[in-house]
Each structure stands twice: as C-alpha cells, then as structure tokens.
Design a protein around this motif. Structure first.
Motif, PDB file in Angstrom:
ATOM      1  N   THR A  16       0.823  -1.504  -0.259  1.00  0.00           N
ATOM      2  CA  THR A  16       0.061  -0.083   0.412  1.00  0.00           C
ATOM      3  C   THR A  16       0.910   0.798   0.051  1.00  0.00           C
ATOM      4  O   THR A  16       2.133   0.878   0.034  1.00  0.00           O
ATOM      5  N   LYS A  19      -1.201   5.369   3.308  1.00  0.00           N
ATOM      6  CA  LYS A  19      -1.784   6.223   3.838  1.00  0.00           C
ATOM      7  C   LYS A  19      -3.264   5.648   3.668  1.00  0.00           C
ATOM      8  O   LYS A  19      -3.503   4.426   2.871  1.00  0.00           O
ATOM      9  N   HIS A  21      -7.427   4.381   3.298  1.00  0.00           N
ATOM     10  CA  HIS A  21      -8.526   4.605   2.626  1.00  0.00           C
ATOM     11  C   HIS A  21     -10.274   4.035   2.530  1.00  0.00           C
ATOM     12  O   HIS A  21     -10.303   3.164   1.835  1.00  0.00           O
ATOM     13  N   GLN A  24     -12.333   3.025   0.291  1.00  0.00           N
ATOM     14  CA  GLN A  24     -12.024   2.189  -0.825  1.00  0.00           C
ATOM     15  C   GLN A  24     -11.863   0.437  -0.422  1.00  0.00           C
ATOM     16  O   GLN A  24     -12.490   0.095  -1.074  1.00  0.00           O
ATOM     17  N   ASP A  25     -11.471   0.790   0.859  1.00  0.00           N
ATOM     18  CA  ASP A  25     -11.398  -0.605   1.431  1.00  0.00           C
ATOM     19  C   ASP A  25     -12.865  -0.834   2.250  1.00  0.00           C
ATOM     20  O   ASP A  25     -13.010  -2.673   1.930  1.00  0.00           O
ATOM     21  N   SER A  70     -10.016   3.480  -7.046  1.00  0.00           N
ATOM     22  CA  SER A  70      -9.494   2.731  -6.622  1.00  0.00           C
ATOM     23  C   SER A  70      -7.173   3.391  -6.345  1.00  0.00           C
ATOM     24  O   SER A  70      -7.955   4.096  -7.758  1.00  0.00           O
ATOM     25  N   GLU A  71      -7.160   3.221  -5.521  1.00  0.00           N
ATOM     26  CA  GLU A  71      -5.565   4.035  -5.227  1.00  0.00           C
ATOM     27  C   GLU A  71      -4.402   2.945  -5.262  1.00  0.00           C
ATOM     28  O   GLU A  71      -3.266   3.571  -5.542  1.00  0.00           O
ATOM     29  N   GLU A  75      -6.017  -2.907  -3.032  1.00  0.00           N
ATOM     30  CA  GLU A  75      -7.380  -2.346  -3.673  1.00  0.00           C
ATOM     31  C   GLU A  75      -8.517  -3.048  -4.738  1.00  0.00           C
ATOM     32  O   GLU A  75      -9.108  -3.743  -5.609  1.00  0.00           O
TER      33      GLU A  75
END
Length: 101
Positions: A16, A19, A21, A24-25, A70-71, A75
């Motif tokens: 990851t 950070k 999220h 998104q999670d 998503s980042e 994810e």
C-alpha cells in the motif's frame, strides 16, 4: 547513480501507499462479500436465483465504482476477485431464473 536516491518500494502484491483509504476499503469488503454470496448461492441451489442475481448485480456495480476510485494495487486486486465472483454469480442467477421471480 540515480537509483541510490530512490526509496526502496519493493513490496509485494499487497503493498500500500501507507495512507488510509476508508471508502475504498469499504467498497473492497462489500464487493468481496457480495461476490462470495452471489457465487455460493448460485452454486448451492438453483432456487436461490433471486439472491444470486441481485447480489451479483449490486456487487458488479459496487466493484466497478471501487475500481474507478481505487488507489493501490491491493484494492484493485481484491476488487477484481469480487467482481469476478459477482459476475459469475450474476450470470448463473440469470440463467436459473433472473432478477424477477
């Protein structure tokens, strides 16, 4: 020698960015649960076609939105698993009777 200045980011597939999220999670967890529900209900019994088709449809929509925002690779990987299970469950539910009883 520029390589010496770069930080080592050699992580695994589930690395990851460090950070949080939360959105998104949450989408990842919901997509996985809906995909698993859709897939298992479609495999277990044909009479559960309403559950499997609706859970699959909602899982596909949630997973698609999750993919859009998503980042991280973690994810995206989980979302693809949930999308695949949702898609298979949705199509099996549609084959067994569809969205409307």
């Amino acid at each position: 020698m520029a390589q010496a200045l770069r930080p080592t980011t050699a992580g695994g597939l589930f690395a990851t960015d460090g950070k949080p999220h939360p959105l998104q999670d949450t989408l990842l967890a919901v997509t996985l649960v809906l995909g698993l529900t859709s897939f298992l209900s479609a495999i277990i019994d044909e009479d559960l076609h309403l559950l499997s088709s609706w859970a699959g449809l909602v899982g596909i929509l949630m997973g698609a939105y999750g993919q859009w925002i998503s980042e991280t690779t973690r994810e995206r990987f989980g979302l693809i698993l949930g999308l695949g299970a949702s898609g298979v469950g949705f199509f099996l539910g549609m084959a067994h009777g569809g969205l409307i009883g």
